[in-house]
Scaffold this motif. Sequence first.
Motif, PDB file in Angstrom:
ATOM      1  N   PHE A   1    -100.008  35.044   3.064  1.00 16.80           N
ATOM      2  CA  PHE A   1    -100.417  36.378   2.660  1.00 16.80           C
ATOM      3  C   PHE A   1     -99.777  37.451   3.548  1.00 16.80           C
ATOM      4  CE2 PHE A   1    -103.869  34.111   0.469  1.00 16.80           C
ATOM      5  CZ  PHE A   1    -103.723  34.688  -0.784  1.00 16.80           C
ATOM      6  N   ALA A   2     -99.542  37.130   4.807  1.00 16.51           N
ATOM      7  CA  ALA A   2     -98.836  38.073   5.668  1.00 16.51           C
ATOM      8  C   ALA A   2     -97.423  38.311   5.134  1.00 16.51           C
ATOM      9  CB  ALA A   2     -98.788  37.550   7.100  1.00 16.51           C
ATOM     10  N   ALA A   3     -96.782  37.261   4.636  1.00 14.56           N
ATOM     11  CA  ALA A   3     -95.447  37.401   4.053  1.00 14.56           C
ATOM     12  C   ALA A   3     -95.505  38.252   2.780  1.00 14.56           C
ATOM     13  CB  ALA A   3     -94.853  36.029   3.752  1.00 14.56           C
ATOM     14  N   VAL A   4     -96.556  38.078   1.991  1.00  8.22           N
ATOM     15  CA  VAL A   4     -96.737  38.897   0.781  1.00  8.22           C
ATOM     16  C   VAL A   4     -96.872  40.367   1.161  1.00  8.22           C
ATOM     17  CG1 VAL A   4     -98.305  39.406  -1.133  1.00  8.22           C
ATOM     18  CG2 VAL A   4     -97.747  37.034  -0.584  1.00  8.22           C
ATOM     19  N   ALA A   5     -97.654  40.652   2.202  1.00  6.52           N
ATOM     20  CA  ALA A   5     -97.839  42.034   2.650  1.00  6.52           C
ATOM     21  C   ALA A   5     -96.528  42.621   3.155  1.00  6.52           C
ATOM     22  CB  ALA A   5     -98.902  42.093   3.741  1.00  6.52           C
ATOM     23  N   ARG A   6     -95.772  41.842   3.915  1.00  9.47           N
ATOM     24  CA  ARG A   6     -94.479  42.336   4.425  1.00  9.47           C
ATOM     25  C   ARG A   6     -93.528  42.655   3.270  1.00  9.47           C
ATOM     26  NH1 ARG A   6     -94.122  41.973   9.863  1.00  9.47           N
ATOM     27  NH2 ARG A   6     -95.475  40.446  10.936  1.00  9.47           N
ATOM     28  N   ALA A   7     -93.559  41.855   2.215  1.00 15.29           N
ATOM     29  CA  ALA A   7     -92.719  42.124   1.047  1.00 15.29           C
ATOM     30  C   ALA A   7     -93.116  43.445   0.394  1.00 15.29           C
ATOM     31  CB  ALA A   7     -92.824  40.974   0.048  1.00 15.29           C
ATOM     32  N   ARG A   8     -94.421  43.732   0.390  1.00 18.71           N
ATOM     33  CA  ARG A   8     -94.883  44.991  -0.192  1.00 18.71           C
ATOM     34  C   ARG A   8     -94.398  46.176   0.637  1.00 18.71           C
ATOM     35  NH1 ARG A   8     -95.457  46.562  -4.944  1.00 18.71           N
ATOM     36  NH2 ARG A   8     -97.402  47.499  -5.638  1.00 18.71           N
ATOM     37  N   TYR A   9     -94.365  46.046   1.947  1.00 16.45           N
ATOM     38  CA  TYR A   9     -93.816  47.112   2.784  1.00 16.45           C
ATOM     39  C   TYR A   9     -92.335  47.336   2.458  1.00 16.45           C
ATOM     40  CZ  TYR A   9     -97.915  47.361   5.853  1.00 16.45           C
ATOM     41  OH  TYR A   9     -99.193  47.560   6.360  1.00 16.45           O
ATOM     42  N   ARG A  10     -91.598  46.272   2.230  1.00 16.43           N
ATOM     43  CA  ARG A  10     -90.175  46.417   1.901  1.00 16.43           C
ATOM     44  C   ARG A  10     -89.996  47.142   0.574  1.00 16.43           C
ATOM     45  NH1 ARG A  10     -90.061  41.175   4.224  1.00 16.43           N
ATOM     46  NH2 ARG A  10     -90.134  40.152   2.175  1.00 16.43           N
ATOM     47  N   GLU A  11     -90.895  46.891  -0.379  1.00 15.49           N
ATOM     48  CA  GLU A  11     -90.837  47.610  -1.649  1.00 15.49           C
ATOM     49  C   GLU A  11     -91.101  49.104  -1.440  1.00 15.49           C
ATOM     50  OE1 GLU A  11     -93.332  45.966  -4.712  1.00 15.49           O
ATOM     51  OE2 GLU A  11     -93.009  43.933  -3.960  1.00 15.49           O
ATOM     52  N   ALA A  12     -91.972  49.421  -0.514  1.00 14.50           N
ATOM     53  CA  ALA A  12     -92.369  50.813  -0.296  1.00 14.50           C
ATOM     54  C   ALA A  12     -91.356  51.608   0.520  1.00 14.50           C
ATOM     55  CB  ALA A  12     -93.726  50.850   0.419  1.00 14.50           C
ATOM     56  N   GLU A  13     -90.622  50.925   1.376  1.00  9.78           N
ATOM     57  CA  GLU A  13     -89.781  51.606   2.370  1.00  9.78           C
ATOM     58  C   GLU A  13     -88.798  52.608   1.788  1.00  9.78           C
ATOM     59  OE1 GLU A  13     -87.420  50.436   6.472  1.00  9.78           O
ATOM     60  OE2 GLU A  13     -88.065  48.868   5.086  1.00  9.78           O
ATOM     61  N   PRO A  14     -88.104  52.330   0.669  1.00  5.24           N
ATOM     62  CA  PRO A  14     -87.150  53.326   0.157  1.00  5.24           C
ATOM     63  C   PRO A  14     -87.798  54.659  -0.180  1.00  5.24           C
ATOM     64  CG  PRO A  14     -86.777  51.192  -0.882  1.00  5.24           C
ATOM     65  CD  PRO A  14     -88.059  51.075  -0.120  1.00  5.24           C
TER      66      PRO A  14
ATOM     67  N   ALA B   1     -97.045  51.682  -3.623  1.00  2.82           N
ATOM     68  CA  ALA B   1     -96.775  50.386  -2.992  1.00  2.82           C
ATOM     69  C   ALA B   1     -97.158  50.407  -1.518  1.00  2.82           C
ATOM     70  CB  ALA B   1     -95.304  50.015  -3.144  1.00  2.82           C
ATOM     71  N   LEU B   2     -96.916  51.526  -0.836  1.00  5.23           N
ATOM     72  CA  LEU B   2     -97.262  51.589   0.587  1.00  5.23           C
ATOM     73  C   LEU B   2     -98.774  51.571   0.769  1.00  5.23           C
ATOM     74  CD1 LEU B   2     -96.217  51.750   3.456  1.00  5.23           C
ATOM     75  CD2 LEU B   2     -96.213  54.251   3.263  1.00  5.23           C
ATOM     76  N   GLY B   3     -99.492  52.294  -0.082  1.00  8.94           N
ATOM     77  CA  GLY B   3    -100.947  52.244   0.000  1.00  8.94           C
ATOM     78  C   GLY B   3    -101.469  50.834  -0.195  1.00  8.94           C
ATOM     79  N   GLU B   4    -100.862  50.112  -1.137  1.00 10.13           N
ATOM     80  CA  GLU B   4    -101.295  48.744  -1.399  1.00 10.13           C
ATOM     81  C   GLU B   4    -100.900  47.807  -0.258  1.00 10.13           C
ATOM     82  OE1 GLU B   4     -99.669  48.060  -5.281  1.00 10.13           O
ATOM     83  OE2 GLU B   4    -100.810  49.748  -6.104  1.00 10.13           O
ATOM     84  N   ALA B   5     -99.757  48.075   0.391  1.00  6.99           N
ATOM     85  CA  ALA B   5     -99.369  47.275   1.555  1.00  6.99           C
ATOM     86  C   ALA B   5    -100.385  47.452   2.687  1.00  6.99           C
ATOM     87  CB  ALA B   5     -97.969  47.675   2.029  1.00  6.99           C
ATOM     88  N   PHE B   6    -100.818  48.697   2.897  1.00  8.51           N
ATOM     89  CA  PHE B   6    -101.859  48.949   3.900  1.00  8.51           C
ATOM     90  C   PHE B   6    -103.130  48.170   3.547  1.00  8.51           C
ATOM     91  CE2 PHE B   6    -100.165  53.489   4.886  1.00  8.51           C
ATOM     92  CZ  PHE B   6     -99.173  52.953   5.693  1.00  8.51           C
ATOM     93  N   GLN B   7    -103.486  48.173   2.265  1.00  6.06           N
ATOM     94  CA  GLN B   7    -104.704  47.488   1.848  1.00  6.06           C
ATOM     95  C   GLN B   7    -104.595  45.985   2.050  1.00  6.06           C
ATOM     96  OE1 GLN B   7    -107.808  47.817   1.536  1.00  6.06           O
ATOM     97  NE2 GLN B   7    -108.236  48.543  -0.541  1.00  6.06           N
ATOM     98  N   LEU B   8    -103.455  45.391   1.702  1.00  2.94           N
ATOM     99  CA  LEU B   8    -103.267  43.956   1.929  1.00  2.94           C
ATOM    100  C   LEU B   8    -103.382  43.623   3.411  1.00  2.94           C
ATOM    101  CD1 LEU B   8    -100.308  43.199  -0.517  1.00  2.94           C
ATOM    102  CD2 LEU B   8    -102.695  42.518  -0.796  1.00  2.94           C
ATOM    103  N   THR B   9    -102.850  44.505   4.255  1.00  4.23           N
ATOM    104  CA  THR B   9    -102.961  44.299   5.700  1.00  4.23           C
ATOM    105  C   THR B   9    -104.419  44.344   6.132  1.00  4.23           C
ATOM    106  OG1 THR B   9    -100.782  45.325   6.009  1.00  4.23           O
ATOM    107  CG2 THR B   9    -102.194  45.142   7.954  1.00  4.23           C
ATOM    108  N   ASN B  10    -105.175  45.299   5.578  1.00  4.77           N
ATOM    109  CA  ASN B  10    -106.606  45.372   5.882  1.00  4.77           C
ATOM    110  C   ASN B  10    -107.335  44.108   5.455  1.00  4.77           C
ATOM    111  OD1 ASN B  10    -106.543  47.920   7.024  1.00  4.77           O
ATOM    112  ND2 ASN B  10    -107.013  48.970   5.116  1.00  4.77           N
TER     113      ASN B  10
END
Length: 304
Positions: A219-232, A160-169
């Motif tokens: 889409f920025a909100a979607v990316a932030r949600a992905r970071y929240r999924e990855a954080e734990p 999930a964190l890798g995908e959050a980075f990709q969405l940010t890119n």
Amino acid sequence: MGGVRALNPLDAAYAGSKRINAQYGRTYFLATRLLPPERRPAVHALYGFARVADEVVDNPGPDPAGDLLALEGALKSAFDGGPTENPVLLALADTVHRYSIDRDLFSMFLQSMRMDLTVTDYADMDELARYTHGSAGVIGLMLLPVLGTVSPEAAPHAAALGEAFQLTNFLRDVGEDLDRGRVYLPADHLAAFGVDRDRLTFARAHGPDRAVRQAVAHFAAVARARYREAEPGIGLLDPVSRPCVATAARLYRAILDEIAEAGYDVVTRRAVVPTGRRAALAAPGIARCVLARVARTRGPAPGA
């Protein structure tokens, strides 16, 4: 008469991968500095390979499909112990062997790279997710053996964190991707705001209108949600690796902050986190890094 001792081929290969990481992945490179020194070369090797494959599709030669196929063949040969003149593959093969990284992950990564040669749009988020898992999620999974974990449950969070980075890119590079003929933002989500490829192309030349800005904010909100999924998952890593990964996430999230501060204009400009701000964001990670290494050196307290 003395001289500078030449590096052996493997050390030189790792040094070359480090230079690639430092030149092209400044955010990743800064975060990697928070890892114990013995773990950094493996991260550089993985980044170096990903960058080489990216170059094949982003700056293609006359036969990019053939070049990717050749890269995959050379990769398999290197994994099997065959000789290679490519220093990036030499370092990568050593890393994969040293950390027992699943070789199938590299096939999945190269499959997504092939998609970039023919796919220029994504109809919906499910289509995009298939691409991002191969292009970025598997990178998180490749890194797990290097970073170390305290729980097998870390894997989905790493992906999930890798995908959050990709969405940010994707958000940061909307304008550049348009110039390459690609739109990564899913068409159905764009359509919800009345935006399509033509409207993005017009905005690239004349500046974003309200609808484009709203779509980017979404889409920025979607990316932030992905970071929240990855954080734990950060807490499931080896303690000495947590400051590195937490800092990388903090630095990449800051790109989203820069996008917001620019009024969600990602078509006429590329969001960049200023050097001073990057240093400030990395500072807490440096402190935690020192504490984690001291704790490891001392060992657990009696009765812990």
